[in-house]
Design a protein around this motif. Structure first.
Motif, PDB file in Angstrom:
ATOM      1  N   GLU A  20       0.649  -1.001   0.207  1.00 36.58           N
ATOM      2  CA  GLU A  20       0.031  -0.160  -0.128  1.00 36.58           C
ATOM      3  C   GLU A  20       1.302   0.750   0.176  1.00 36.58           C
ATOM      4  O   GLU A  20       2.061   1.139   1.077  1.00 36.58           O
ATOM      5  CB  GLU A  20      -0.889  -0.426   1.079  1.00 36.58           C
ATOM      6  CG  GLU A  20      -1.494  -1.042   1.039  1.00 36.58           C
ATOM      7  CD  GLU A  20      -3.132  -1.148   2.117  1.00 36.58           C
ATOM      8  OE1 GLU A  20      -4.032  -1.652   2.325  1.00 36.58           O
ATOM      9  OE2 GLU A  20      -2.744  -0.830   3.330  1.00 36.58           O
ATOM     10  N   VAL A  21       0.633   1.840  -1.056  1.00 31.80           N
ATOM     11  CA  VAL A  21       1.479   3.452  -1.238  1.00 31.80           C
ATOM     12  C   VAL A  21       0.789   4.467  -1.705  1.00 31.80           C
ATOM     13  O   VAL A  21      -0.696   4.189  -2.598  1.00 31.80           O
ATOM     14  CB  VAL A  21       2.170   3.240  -1.767  1.00 31.80           C
ATOM     15  CG1 VAL A  21       2.558   2.183  -3.124  1.00 31.80           C
ATOM     16  CG2 VAL A  21       3.651   4.142  -1.777  1.00 31.80           C
ATOM     17  N   ASP A  22       1.109   5.788  -1.773  1.00 28.31           N
ATOM     18  CA  ASP A  22      -0.019   6.821  -1.995  1.00 28.31           C
ATOM     19  C   ASP A  22       0.496   6.783  -3.673  1.00 28.31           C
ATOM     20  O   ASP A  22       1.722   6.277  -3.591  1.00 28.31           O
ATOM     21  CB  ASP A  22       0.359   7.842  -1.590  1.00 28.31           C
ATOM     22  CG  ASP A  22      -0.796   7.988   0.493  1.00 28.31           C
ATOM     23  OD1 ASP A  22      -1.610   7.509   0.003  1.00 28.31           O
ATOM     24  OD2 ASP A  22      -0.025   8.944   0.995  1.00 28.31           O
ATOM     25  N   ALA A  23       0.176   6.944  -4.771  1.00 27.86           N
ATOM     26  CA  ALA A  23       1.063   7.097  -6.197  1.00 27.86           C
ATOM     27  C   ALA A  23       1.562   7.920  -6.367  1.00 27.86           C
ATOM     28  O   ALA A  23       2.699   7.928  -6.896  1.00 27.86           O
ATOM     29  CB  ALA A  23      -0.433   7.694  -6.461  1.00 27.86           C
ATOM     30  N   SER A  49       3.183  -5.482  -6.136  1.00 22.61           N
ATOM     31  CA  SER A  49       1.891  -4.159  -6.872  1.00 22.61           C
ATOM     32  C   SER A  49       1.937  -3.560  -5.910  1.00 22.61           C
ATOM     33  O   SER A  49       1.970  -4.225  -4.487  1.00 22.61           O
ATOM     34  CB  SER A  49       0.804  -5.129  -7.275  1.00 22.61           C
ATOM     35  OG  SER A  49       0.428  -6.398  -7.983  1.00 22.61           O
ATOM     36  N   PHE A  50       2.330  -2.356  -6.451  1.00 20.17           N
ATOM     37  CA  PHE A  50       1.432  -1.068  -5.678  1.00 20.17           C
ATOM     38  C   PHE A  50       0.624  -1.371  -6.030  1.00 20.17           C
ATOM     39  O   PHE A  50      -0.776  -0.510  -6.776  1.00 20.17           O
ATOM     40  CB  PHE A  50       2.616   0.298  -6.167  1.00 20.17           C
ATOM     41  CG  PHE A  50       3.844   0.421  -6.024  1.00 20.17           C
ATOM     42  CD1 PHE A  50       4.592  -0.372  -5.488  1.00 20.17           C
ATOM     43  CD2 PHE A  50       5.013   1.294  -7.326  1.00 20.17           C
ATOM     44  CE1 PHE A  50       6.310  -0.849  -4.780  1.00 20.17           C
ATOM     45  CE2 PHE A  50       6.153   1.209  -6.659  1.00 20.17           C
ATOM     46  CZ  PHE A  50       6.280   0.467  -5.629  1.00 20.17           C
ATOM     47  N   VAL A  51      -0.141  -0.795  -4.397  1.00 19.68           N
ATOM     48  CA  VAL A  51      -1.436  -0.663  -4.707  1.00 19.68           C
ATOM     49  C   VAL A  51      -2.598   0.940  -3.463  1.00 19.68           C
ATOM     50  O   VAL A  51      -1.807   1.219  -2.487  1.00 19.68           O
ATOM     51  CB  VAL A  51      -2.616  -1.079  -3.368  1.00 19.68           C
ATOM     52  CG1 VAL A  51      -3.603  -1.130  -2.966  1.00 19.68           C
ATOM     53  CG2 VAL A  51      -1.567  -3.422  -3.737  1.00 19.68           C
ATOM     54  N   THR A  52      -2.283   1.412  -4.773  1.00 21.06           N
ATOM     55  CA  THR A  52      -3.394   2.975  -3.529  1.00 21.06           C
ATOM     56  C   THR A  52      -4.385   2.250  -3.327  1.00 21.06           C
ATOM     57  O   THR A  52      -4.832   2.315  -4.256  1.00 21.06           O
ATOM     58  CB  THR A  52      -2.787   4.154  -5.116  1.00 21.06           C
ATOM     59  OG1 THR A  52      -3.455   3.938  -5.928  1.00 21.06           O
ATOM     60  CG2 THR A  52      -1.171   4.548  -6.128  1.00 21.06           C
ATOM     61  N   PRO A  53      -4.521   3.877  -2.907  1.00 18.72           N
ATOM     62  CA  PRO A  53      -5.835   3.673  -1.655  1.00 18.72           C
ATOM     63  C   PRO A  53      -6.943   4.274  -2.882  1.00 18.72           C
ATOM     64  O   PRO A  53      -8.030   3.339  -3.174  1.00 18.72           O
ATOM     65  CB  PRO A  53      -6.174   5.263  -1.481  1.00 18.72           C
ATOM     66  CG  PRO A  53      -4.256   5.209  -0.998  1.00 18.72           C
ATOM     67  CD  PRO A  53      -3.176   4.675  -1.294  1.00 18.72           C
ATOM     68  N   GLU A  66       0.445  -5.355   2.451  1.00 21.18           N
ATOM     69  CA  GLU A  66       1.917  -4.767   3.318  1.00 21.18           C
ATOM     70  C   GLU A  66       1.862  -2.735   3.415  1.00 21.18           C
ATOM     71  O   GLU A  66       1.725  -2.523   2.778  1.00 21.18           O
ATOM     72  CB  GLU A  66       3.091  -5.023   2.807  1.00 21.18           C
ATOM     73  CG  GLU A  66       3.526  -7.137   2.504  1.00 21.18           C
ATOM     74  CD  GLU A  66       4.402  -7.259   2.426  1.00 21.18           C
ATOM     75  OE1 GLU A  66       5.111  -6.212   2.650  1.00 21.18           O
ATOM     76  OE2 GLU A  66       4.392  -8.250   1.050  1.00 21.18           O
ATOM     77  N   ARG A  67       2.265  -2.976   4.230  1.00 21.66           N
ATOM     78  CA  ARG A  67       3.106  -1.173   4.097  1.00 21.66           C
ATOM     79  C   ARG A  67       4.603  -1.005   4.984  1.00 21.66           C
ATOM     80  O   ARG A  67       5.053  -1.662   5.153  1.00 21.66           O
ATOM     81  CB  ARG A  67       2.442  -0.408   5.640  1.00 21.66           C
ATOM     82  CG  ARG A  67       1.144  -0.474   4.880  1.00 21.66           C
ATOM     83  CD  ARG A  67       0.414   0.888   6.118  1.00 21.66           C
ATOM     84  NE  ARG A  67      -0.846   0.746   5.552  1.00 21.66           N
ATOM     85  CZ  ARG A  67      -1.939   1.794   5.866  1.00 21.66           C
ATOM     86  NH1 ARG A  67      -1.201   2.976   6.941  1.00 21.66           N
ATOM     87  NH2 ARG A  67      -3.133   1.451   5.424  1.00 21.66           N
ATOM     88  N   VAL A  68       5.646  -0.741   3.640  1.00 23.01           N
ATOM     89  CA  VAL A  68       6.845  -0.322   4.101  1.00 23.01           C
ATOM     90  C   VAL A  68       6.877   1.139   5.100  1.00 23.01           C
ATOM     91  O   VAL A  68       6.025   2.167   4.601  1.00 23.01           O
ATOM     92  CB  VAL A  68       7.394   0.048   2.975  1.00 23.01           C
ATOM     93  CG1 VAL A  68       8.930   0.355   3.352  1.00 23.01           C
ATOM     94  CG2 VAL A  68       7.288  -0.794   1.967  1.00 23.01           C
ATOM     95  N   PRO A  80       0.401   5.241   3.247  1.00 22.33           N
ATOM     96  CA  PRO A  80       0.020   6.144   2.480  1.00 22.33           C
ATOM     97  C   PRO A  80      -1.120   7.027   3.814  1.00 22.33           C
ATOM     98  O   PRO A  80      -1.143   5.641   4.522  1.00 22.33           O
ATOM     99  CB  PRO A  80      -1.532   4.935   2.231  1.00 22.33           C
ATOM    100  CG  PRO A  80      -1.036   3.359   2.723  1.00 22.33           C
ATOM    101  CD  PRO A  80       0.022   3.494   3.109  1.00 22.33           C
ATOM    102  N   ALA A  81      -1.393   8.440   3.301  1.00 22.17           N
ATOM    103  CA  ALA A  81      -1.821   9.134   4.394  1.00 22.17           C
ATOM    104  C   ALA A  81      -3.259   9.158   3.797  1.00 22.17           C
ATOM    105  O   ALA A  81      -4.408   8.935   5.209  1.00 22.17           O
ATOM    106  CB  ALA A  81      -1.556  10.422   3.589  1.00 22.17           C
ATOM    107  N   ALA A  82      -3.638   8.604   2.838  1.00 20.46           N
ATOM    108  CA  ALA A  82      -5.439   8.915   2.457  1.00 20.46           C
ATOM    109  C   ALA A  82      -5.623   7.616   2.807  1.00 20.46           C
ATOM    110  O   ALA A  82      -5.787   6.118   2.922  1.00 20.46           O
ATOM    111  CB  ALA A  82      -5.226   9.214   0.679  1.00 20.46           C
TER     112      ALA A  82
END
Length: 419
Positions: free
Chosen positions: A227-230, A348-352, A372-374, A379-381
């Motif tokens: 999970e990550v912001d774009a 895979s990067f999964v944005t909100p 997962e989160r690094v 992500p903030a959203a």
């Protein structure tokens, strides 16, 4: 079970052994006897399962057992592939095995992005097998350099992509040039429902092959979803490359612009990277692939052009910077790693904004991938909720409603455009 026990000639069986193939894979064991008998076949197996050899070996044997000059500007068998890279790869396999025959067969490979003149010259005496992308094949036919009226066998490699709306017009034009009585072989890792409807009009009493893979034969691919912001994807990508030290990494993005943009950002960070997309010349595409395969490049940033037909031995990892539009493309993308018994990882990067879409991809492949989160890249959203309509009826990879492309494909299937 050996290749000889499946009915393959001693010359071709020996050639397979020389390539290190001491026993047929499940898809080869199921397909070879049927193809040798002349049956239509629809074969469904994961990437890296040996599909190319499954049709190449029996096709060569059938043509060798009925020796006949192809005739001026004529072909006896036609293999269609959706990309230049796949056409080259299939052509190389067929040419290598053809040399093992007592009377070698002529194999011609046709694709765009290069001058058509050498290809026209090479067809003057005809060819036993033509491997081609649809667009260049039609160009060659329009130059009166090739006749398809004597084709005995048609192979659709990556059949789902060839039957997709993007190739529908070209494929219909090719099929109109072929004789109605012929053997049809369709191979792919995925057969979406809409494509299945079209295949029903193309194949005649086919043998459907979808062998269950034994545990040791399944691709060893670890799937991860981060999970990550774009806006933080590129910094996270650089962090992961530094953390894992992959000697090679194939990164998939959604657009041609993104390939150049992301590759440029990586180069500025001191990472050997380049782009690969359909607007590059064939020479540039070959150079990029050659540098990546030789490890002169660490990262190749590509569109879905690289999701099919790209065979890089021992590729340790692939990463979806952008999620693919369709679940089938996800399958093909991650299948670039974990090939030939090697282990691989697919991230895979999964944005909100993409969370609901990734859930649909998971649903289609019937596998849940833990999120997962690094640290430092959380992500903030908040992830958007899965649309209620999609959750209720299975939805569609492209959203709640069918796209114009889906509707057009279904209409084509209903009208029977393939024959």
């Amino acid at each position: 079970m050996t290749f000889s026990e499946l009915g393959l000639s001693s010359a071709l069986a020996r050639a397979a052994q020389e390539r290190g193939w001491h026993a047929p894979t499940p898809i080869q064991a199921a397909a070879l006897p049927a193809i040798l008998q002349g049956r239509d076949v629809q074969a469904h197996a994961p990437t890296g399962a040996g599909k190319t050899a499954a049709f190449a070996l029996p096709l060569l044997q059938r043509l060798a057992q009925a020796p006949a000059a192809p005739g001026p500007r004529a072909a006896r068998a036609l293999v269609l592939a959706p990309t230049r890279e796949l056409a080259e790869q299939v052509g190389t396999v067929l040419q290598d095995f053809a040399r093992a025959l007592q009377a070698p067969l002529r194999v011609a490979v046709l694709f765009g992005g290069v001058s058509i003149n050498p290809q026209l010259m090479g067809l003057r005496g005809g060819a036993d097998i033509v491997v081609a992308t649809p667009g260049r094949l039609l160009d060659v036919v329009e130059h009166n350099a090739l006749k398809l009226s004597a084709v005995q066998a048609l192979v659709l490699d990556e059949a789902d992509r060839l039957l997709d709306l993007g190739f529908a017009d070209e494929l219909a034009r090719v099929l109109a040039l072929l004789p109605p009585r012929r053997q049809n072989l369709c191979f792919s890792a995925t057969f979406p429902p809409a494509v299945q409807a079209l295949l029903g009009r193309l194949l005649h009493e086919p043998l459907h092959i979808a062998p269950a893979l034994e545990a040791q034969s399944r691709p060893d691919i670890e799937q991860r979803a981060i999970e990550v912001d774009a806006a933080r994807r590129t910094p996270l990508l650089r962090h992961l490359i530094a953390q894992h030290g992959w000697p090679q990494l194939l990164v998939f993005v959604a657009t041609q612009y993104a390939t150049e943009h992301v590759a440029d950002k990586l180069r500025r960070a001191g990472i050997a990277a380049t782009a690969l997309h359909g607007q590059m010349s064939q020479g540039a595409r070959r150079a990029a692939l050659a540098d990546f395969q030789s490890s002169a490049l660490q990262v190749l940033v590509a569109t879905d052009l690289a999701a099919r037909g790209l065979d890089i031995v021992g590729l340790p990892a692939v990463l979806n910077y952008d999620l693919p539009r369709a679940a089938a493309d996800y399958t093909h993308r991650i299948g670039r790693t974990g090939r030939a018994g090697a282990a691989g990882v697919a991230l895979s990067f999964v944005t909100p904004e993409a969370e609901a879409h990734f859930r649909l991809i998971e649903k289609r492949q019937q596998q849940r991938v833990p999120r997962e989160r690094v640290a430092g890249f959380e992500p903030a959203a908040q992830a958007s909720a899965l649309p209620a309509a999609a959750a209720a009826d299975g939805g569609g990879i492209k959203g709640r409603r069918k796209s114009k492309k889906d509707k057009a494909r279904e209409a084509a299937a209903g009208q029977g455009t393939l024959r």
